[in-house]
Design a protein around this motif. Structure first.
Motif, mmCIF file in Angstrom:
data_model
loop_
_atom_site.group_PDB
_atom_site.id
_atom_site.type_symbol
_atom_site.label_atom_id
_atom_site.label_comp_id
_atom_site.label_asym_id
_atom_site.label_seq_id
_atom_site.Cartn_x
_atom_site.Cartn_y
_atom_site.Cartn_z
ATOM 1 N N CYS A 362 -20.080 53.650 81.383
ATOM 2 C CA CYS A 362 -18.788 53.496 80.729
ATOM 3 C C CYS A 362 -18.260 54.860 80.292
ATOM 4 N N TYR A 490 -20.936 44.319 82.516
ATOM 5 C CA TYR A 490 -19.856 45.056 81.883
ATOM 6 C C TYR A 490 -19.863 46.517 82.325
ATOM 7 N N PHE A 493 -18.312 46.694 85.800
ATOM 8 C CA PHE A 493 -16.846 46.599 85.777
ATOM 9 C C PHE A 493 -16.232 47.858 85.169
ATOM 10 N N ALA A 494 -16.886 48.407 84.147
ATOM 11 C CA ALA A 494 -16.350 49.607 83.503
ATOM 12 C C ALA A 494 -16.348 50.797 84.453
ATOM 13 N N THR A 512 -9.102 44.146 82.652
ATOM 14 C CA THR A 512 -9.877 45.123 81.901
ATOM 15 C C THR A 512 -11.354 44.758 82.029
ATOM 16 N N PRO A 513 -12.258 45.681 81.760
ATOM 17 C CA PRO A 513 -13.691 45.336 81.832
ATOM 18 C C PRO A 513 -14.053 44.148 80.941
ATOM 19 N N THR A 517 -15.393 40.650 82.568
ATOM 20 C CA THR A 517 -16.719 40.183 82.145
ATOM 21 C C THR A 517 -16.640 38.805 81.525
#
Length: 922
Positions: A362, A490, A493-494, A512-513, A517
């Motif tokens: 992230c 997460y 995705f980030a 968005t993450p 998620t």
């Protein structure tokens, strides 16, 4: 006992009477009446007169040459009603099953039931036999007294309750009077065979309605053995075991007609057709339900379910209206949301660098990347939500209290007031009587009865409890697995969606993450929920059977508690996690908290700067909507696909070639636990709209739309797709009432905690009244974010890649209330944190006490039983005592007068005899 078997061997003389078919109008159809010549054998029993040769008599034709109308609910004589039907086929174990059937049917004959068999050559599949059962008056009267069936003895002189106010306005929603009230109101009393002249008996054939007749016959079927006389195999008892071992393939009462048209026989009620036209079609969704007709046709237990479901749907309308008002307030106050303005502002939110939300993958990110989610959160997290949460706490109380009143009225109108005391102990399950061989003296009845000893009961309950705990542990393990998935995915995705505003122009603003998620985890969680439900339903039935409950009510209550406990954990655990655990134990950049310890690299999730409420809303919408959608698919589409071919076949074959029992045989069987799953579905929905309604005010609206469809889907299933259920009684919704009360109390607590700890309402109020300038929310975003020195972040927490804009940043922000670096108390909680915590606890205490006080006051103000129902009940009790007294006095007078008249006649006769003897002697 009279029995007719087959169509070929026993000669049946048929008298043919010509008449015009009232429905076809072709003038060529005939009505047939069967004259059965019976004779008495040496034992005085009636049997069919068999002839060695068929003889064509004037005015008579042979059975084989006649094609009678088989779409009927009567025996071939056209007089005796078919109260129950059993079907069976010959297979490889034919001899053994034939022996069971012979013994069982012989025992039914000894009980007084009359049987008639349809040969397999008469059925369309050429392999199914149908055994039709008729209960004559003496059998019905005997068991009506045993079961304490209430029957009319006097027409009611109390006018029915009518809504005079706004009658013209409610006219479009009304049904015809003959549908709403299929029979007049009577005062009733338990039937007694020795007082038949006390009751209003005009015709013994129609005195007991079909629902009562099939309930009595099933009571007999479930208790008659299928072993021969002299044997002691007590476990060989009841139709349930015969169905389970394949001796019979089905057992069911008949529908009175086809659902899409009325019966041709005027003696048939055609109530099924009336239910279909006025109740089961979706175009009738705005009409009231014909509850009296439902009760008359299906029995009180099914009637109570639809009464409760209809009342629940009516009450949902008010909750839905208030939820829409609350949501509308959020929409209209959209532009007044200062927090979202600051987050989306390029000079404010665009200049705030946020600390990484996960380790390594992230990146640092800018606050304005969550602009859209902050606007979405405001739609549900606003000042109106507090009032809606309080309103729902009061609405739940009103719903439960008004339902008690509606239920009390139905109990009186449907003769269920004394049902529990008279019936529940009497209705012992056949399985209990079979499996419990130990006997003991009942202190009340002074009769020997079966019981389950403690040495057998304790191990069964221990195994049952261990199984329930094991499955609940399995659910918790699955939820932990989903949480671990959320933490792991997460980061993925980030790493893909690093800067939505800059790198993914098309969908980055919406994905968005956090949102990606939450959505994927909710969908996976829903799939796991449905899989676990599939297996646990079978496990719950198995362990409840193993406990061997004594009565049917006890069986359903135990199964209800097990299933609801499982469903509660299964459906609500993920919502409880998002509402009360996510974002609460994350630590801060210098000391993050990990799920399984620091070695796991699974850092606990943080909430979006807009709050965790929007994620709870997402979780609730996916699970609740997915469950309702899947439930409607299961209830409507699957039975329709399964029965499509059979229904089409039955509808396009002329009724003369497709009998009533064959049409019903191809329908789905309505199991004893059919209503259990209907209640469970609605109670789980009730939990969604009460426990977490503060996060989604539109939940009652979704539930309202679903329930409008649910009523008609259930009505359509009962009317068209299912065989006619065996009528059974119930005075209330059973254990579900206590479950609803428990959920109602818990909902006050959960909504108070959601508003305090999940919503940002309390921190905003504290800032507005204690820390803001000029009573404004300006500066709230900057105030709610703490500062951390990037140079102090550990290497394991630092991102692998850094953007170009990050080079000049020395600090990052995170969601908390801690002192900044350089302060003598750096990174410890500020006084504002403790003020907010105190405000949250005060809010919980105040909200709970206000709602509970209002709940108890409302419950105290609204009596459970309406005064009108109490007055009618007292009048009926008074009339019963008065009429019984008058009846007994009249009968005593008749007996005395009869004996008084008889004695003088005997003396005169004696004197006449003496005179005759003297005259002969002279």
């Amino acid at each position: 006992m009279r029995r007719i078997t087959g169509k070929a061997k026993d000669e049946t003389l048929i008298e043919l009477q010509s008449a015009t078919d009232s429905q076809t109008g072709d003038g060529l159809a005939v009505l047939t009446a069967f004259r059965i010549n019976l004779h008495s054998d040496e034992n005085g029993e009636n049997d069919v007169n068999s002839l060695s040769e068929r003889t064509a008599l004037p005015g008579h034709i042979e059975t084989d040459k006649l094609q009678p109308n088989k779409d009927t609910v009567f025996f071939r004589d056209g007089v005796r009603r078919i109260d129950f039907v059993l079907s069976y086929v010959d297979d490889k174990d034919g001899e053994k099953k034939q022996e069971r059937r012979r013994a069982f049917e012989a025992n039914l004959e000894k009980e007084g039931l009359e049987l008639e068999t349809e040969d397999k050559s008469d059925s369309k599949d050429q392999k199914t036999y149908f055994l039709k059962i008729h209960a004559p008056w003496n059998v019905l009267a005997r068991y009506a007294e045993i079961l304490k069936v209430k029957v009319p003895f006097k027409k009611s002189d109390v006018p029915p309750v009518q809504d005079v106010t706004l009658k013209w306005l409610s006219h479009p929603f009304r049904l015809p009077e003959h549908i709403m009230r299929p029979q007049p109101d009577y005062f009733t009393y338990p039937f007694q065979n020795n007082k038949t002249d006390f009751f209003l008996i005009t015709n013994k054939d129609t005195f007991f309605p079909p629902s009562t007749r099939n309930r009595i016959v099933y009571y007999i079927l479930s208790r008659r053995p299928y072993y021969k006389e002299g044997q002691t195999e007590k476990d060989k008892t009841g139709i349930k075991r015969l169905l389970s071992n394949g001796t019979y393939t089905a057992a069911f009462p008949l529908h009175d007609c086809r659902y899409w048209k009325t019966a041709r026989n005027t003696k048939c009620e055609s109530e099924r057709n009336n239910l279909y036209k006025h109740w089961a079609r979706f175009l009738c969704f705005y009409k009231e339900q014909p509850l009296n007709l439902i009760r008359k046709y299906y029995g009180e237990k099914i009637g109570i379910y639809f009464a409760w479901l209809g009342f629940y749907t009516e009450m949902l309308f008010f909750a839905a209206v208030m939820g829409v008002i609350c949501f509308t307030y959020g929409v209209f106050s959209y532009d007044d949301n200062m927090s979202s303005h600051e987050i989306c502002d390029v000079n404010i939110g665009g200049s705030i660098v946020m600390c990484p939300l996960c380790d390594k993958k992230c990146p640092f990110w800018k606050l304005n990347s969550t602009c859209l989610s902050s606007w979405q959160s405001h739609l549900f997290d606003n000042e109106g939500t507090v009032f809606f949460a309080i309103f729902m706490g009061i609405w739940v109380t009103l719903f439960l209290e008004f339902w008690k009143r509606r239920q009390a009225r139905l109990e009186y109108e449907w003769d269920l007031v004394d049902f529990e005391e008279e019936q529940h102990e009497l209705q012992t399950r056949p399985e209990f009587e079979i499996q419990c061989t130990n006997k003991r003296l009942n202190k009340i009845t002074k009769e020997m009865e079966a019981y389950l000893p403690v040495t057998s009961k304790c191990p069964r309950f221990c195994l049952s409890a261990a199984t329930v705990i094991l499955w609940i542990s399995l659910i918790v393990a699955c939820i932990i697995g989903v949480i671990a998935y959320r933490l792991a995915v997460y980061a993925a995705f980030a790493s893909i969606i690093k800067d939505p505003l800059r790198k993914i122009q098309l969908v980055g603003r919406f994905i968005t993450p956090q949102l990606a998620t939450s959505v994927t985890a909710s969908c996976i969680n829903f799939v796991i929920i449905m899989i676990l439900n599939f297996f646990y339903e079978r496990v719950a039935v198995w362990i409840t059977d193993m406990e061997i409950p004594k009565t049917h009510v006890e069986y359903e209550n135990r199964l209800t508690m097990k299933m609801f406990l499982f469903q509660f954990v299964n459906y609500y655990s993920s919502c409880f996690y998002v509402a009360f655990f996510k974002g609460k134990f994350v630590g801060f950049p210098g000391d993050y908290t990990y799920m399984f310890g620091k070695w796991s690299n699974l850092r606990n999730e943080e909430c979006d700067p807009g709050g965790c409420l929007i994620e709870l809303t997402t979780q609730l919408v996916i699970v609740m909507s997915g469950k309702q959608l899947w439930g409607n698919i299961q209830e409507a589409l699957l039975p329709l696909i399964r029965n499509w071919w059979s229904s089409r076949k039955g509808r396009h074959h002329h009724e003369n070639h497709f009998s009533r029992w064959e049409q019903d045989h191809v329908l789905l069987n309505f199991s004893q636990l059919g209503l259990f799953y209907e209640y469970l579905e609605m109670v789980v929905q009730f939990g969604f709209i009460t426990l977490f309604v503060a996060s989604f005010p539109l939940a009652p609206l979704l539930a309202l739309f679903n329930n409008i469809l649910e009523i008609r889907v259930d009505a359509w299933k009962f009317t068209t797709q299912f065989r006619r259920p065996i009528a059974s009684k119930a005075r209330n919704i059973g254990a579900w009432q206590e479950i609803l009360n428990g959920v109602a109390i818990l909902s006050v607590v959960t909504n108070a905690f959601i508003m305090a700890f999940t919503s940002d309402m309390i921190p905003r109020m504290v800032f507005l009244y204690a820390y803001g300038k000029d009573a404004s929310m300006r500066g709230y975003v900057n105030n709610s974010l703490s500062i951390y020195n990037i140079s102090q972040i550990r290497e394991r927490n630092m991102p692998e890649e850094r953007d170009d804009w990050f080079d000049n940043s020395t600090t990052c922000r995170y969601r908390d209330y801690r002192y900044p670096p350089g302060h003598q108390k750096e990174y410890t909680h500020t006084m504002q944190y403790w003020h907010i915590l105190a405000a949250k606890m005060a809010f919980i205490i105040i909200m709970e006490h206000v709602v509970f006080v209002v709940k108890f006051f409302v419950a105290w103000m609204i009596p459970d039983i309406p005064s009108g129902v109490k007055a009618r009940f007292k009048r009926e009790r008074y009339l019963i005592q008065e009429d019984l007294h008058n009846y007994e006095v009249k009968r005593v007078k008749l007996e005395l007068s009869a004996s008084f008249i008889t004695e003088p006649q005997s003396e005169v006769s004696l004197m006449t005899d003496k005179h005759e003897v003297l005259s002969e002697c002279l």
